[in-house]
Design an enzyme around this catalytic site. Structure first.
Site, PDB file in Angstrom:
ATOM      1  N   ASP A  78       0.811  -1.210   0.000  1.00 20.70           N
ATOM      2  CA  ASP A  78       0.000   0.000   0.000  1.00 20.70           C
ATOM      3  C   ASP A  78       0.848   1.265   0.000  1.00 20.70           C
ATOM      4  O   ASP A  78       2.071   1.218   0.150  1.00 20.70           O
ATOM      5  CB  ASP A  78      -0.963   0.020   1.194  1.00 20.70           C
ATOM      6  CG  ASP A  78      -0.293  -0.290   2.528  1.00 20.70           C
ATOM      7  OD1 ASP A  78       0.935  -0.123   2.640  1.00 20.70           O
ATOM      8  OD2 ASP A  78      -0.999  -0.717   3.460  1.00 20.70           O
ATOM      9  N   ASN A 149      -8.086  -1.986  13.787  1.00 22.01           N
ATOM     10  CA  ASN A 149      -9.459  -2.318  13.384  1.00 22.01           C
ATOM     11  C   ASN A 149      -9.525  -3.591  12.538  1.00 22.01           C
ATOM     12  O   ASN A 149     -10.558  -3.900  11.950  1.00 22.01           O
ATOM     13  CB  ASN A 149     -10.108  -1.151  12.640  1.00 22.01           C
ATOM     14  CG  ASN A 149      -9.380  -0.794  11.353  1.00 22.01           C
ATOM     15  OD1 ASN A 149      -8.452  -1.493  10.931  1.00 22.01           O
ATOM     16  ND2 ASN A 149      -9.783   0.287  10.715  1.00 22.01           N
ATOM     17  N   HIS A 151      -7.633  -4.337   9.823  1.00 14.83           N
ATOM     18  CA  HIS A 151      -7.288  -4.265   8.401  1.00 14.83           C
ATOM     19  C   HIS A 151      -5.927  -4.894   8.147  1.00 14.83           C
ATOM     20  O   HIS A 151      -5.050  -4.883   9.003  1.00 14.83           O
ATOM     21  CB  HIS A 151      -7.320  -2.815   7.888  1.00 14.83           C
ATOM     22  CG  HIS A 151      -6.195  -1.947   8.377  1.00 14.83           C
ATOM     23  ND1 HIS A 151      -6.394  -0.879   9.228  1.00 14.83           N
ATOM     24  CD2 HIS A 151      -4.861  -1.952   8.116  1.00 14.83           C
ATOM     25  CE1 HIS A 151      -5.233  -0.280   9.457  1.00 14.83           C
ATOM     26  NE2 HIS A 151      -4.287  -0.925   8.793  1.00 14.83           N
ATOM     27  N   GLU A 156      -9.769  -1.847   4.617  1.00 11.15           N
ATOM     28  CA  GLU A 156     -10.467  -1.402   5.805  1.00 11.15           C
ATOM     29  C   GLU A 156     -11.744  -2.229   6.034  1.00 11.15           C
ATOM     30  O   GLU A 156     -12.174  -2.981   5.149  1.00 11.15           O
ATOM     31  CB  GLU A 156     -10.813   0.083   5.660  1.00 11.15           C
ATOM     32  CG  GLU A 156      -9.600   0.997   5.507  1.00 11.15           C
ATOM     33  CD  GLU A 156      -8.851   1.245   6.810  1.00 11.15           C
ATOM     34  OE1 GLU A 156      -8.947   0.422   7.748  1.00 11.15           O
ATOM     35  OE2 GLU A 156      -8.158   2.274   6.898  1.00 11.15           O
TER      36      GLU A 156
END
Length: 276
Positions: A78, A149, A151, A156
């Site tokens: 990413d 979270n 990811h 996401e």
């Protein structure tokens, strides 16, 4: 010592340093075996604080043991968008400062999503990234971290299991986690280009790394709760060749029988053969 939890081999190491050594040793084994077989090993690489120990160990192996990266191909997972590659916040700069400038991987073998692509060119850039992965026969060994979270890469909560490289909107928790490094959440980009879940799950072998008590809750959800797009790391449960490497703090909330509780060296699952 390790035990299986579903499709996932979970290993708890004494500390982050021994975890990093194990990942680096597995990577080095793959690189040497590929060289002997006349193949190019293809690595999927993350950024963040957890992989830094792995990269230090790989640099040491190159410097002290002659580990040869000249035939290695890499794909990063990413990059923030928009982001100048020379920015101190850029994953391009992170990778060069922490790994690429210290080893002999050819620059043309390094692929990182670009955060400076014009908006109208993003779709084509993402398509070209997928095509580049396909041209080299796919990713052999994918290293991943996990966000608070759940990811992986920047897939996401809510990401589709079949998703491919694309532009995404960052979750508030993801931006909050990195806010100190940007001198405030208002300075954190709201978007990123990320490999998709489908892209990641196509890798022949995956290792997920987590260190610290702050990762314990999400590690338990990813490994012990049903597969859900709300915790994209849980999609790893469906992959046939995954290992999760934890330190004791990150493993402290695991409860399911069969999840490794012992501290020891990893017996990493063997790499699947590359398809035609």
């Amino acid at each position: 010592m390790s035990e299986e939890a579903g499709n996932i081999d979970v290993v708890v190491f004494e500390d982050g340093e021994s975890l990093a050594r194990a990942v680096a040793e597995r990577t080095a084994t793959l690189i040497r075996a590929s060289a002997k077989a006349g193949k190019r090993p293809v690595l999927g690489l993350p950024t963040g604080s957890t992989p830094l120990g792995v990269y230090r160990e790989l640099c040491r192996a190159h410097r002290e043991a002659g580990l040869d990266f000249s035939n290695v191909v890499t794909f990063n997972v990413d990059e923030y968008y928009p982001m100048d590659p020379g920015s101190p916040h850029s994953f391009h700069r992170y990778m060069w400062e922490n790994l690429f400038s210290h080893i002999n991987v050819p620059p043309e073998n390094i692929q990182i999503p670009r955060g400076d692509v014009p908006k109208e060119g993003i779709e084509e850039h993402c398509r070209a990234y997928e095509e580049a992965i396909a041209r080299v026969g796919g990713i052999d060994f994918q290293i991943l971290g996990i966000g608070r979270n759940g990811h992986i890469a920047f897939n996401e909560p809510g990401s589709n299991r079949e998703s491919r490289t694309r532009l995404v909107t960052l979750h508030a928790a993801s931006r909050q986690d990195v806010a100190p490094g940007f001198s405030g959440q208002e300075n954190v980009p709201t978007e990123a280009i990320t490999m998709g879940m489908g892209t990641i799950l196509d890798a022949r072998e995956i290792v997920l790394l987590a260190v610290g008590e702050h990762k314990a809750s999400i590690v338990r959800r990813a490994l012990e709760e049903p597969v859900s797009p709300e915790v994209t790391a849980s999609f790893l449960q469906v992959h046939p060749n995954v290992a999760v490497y934890l330190d004791p703090a990150a493993a402290s909330r695991l409860t399911r029988p069969g999840v490794a509780r012992a501290i020891g060296e990893a017996d990493v699952p063997q790499q699947r053969e590359r398809g035609p």
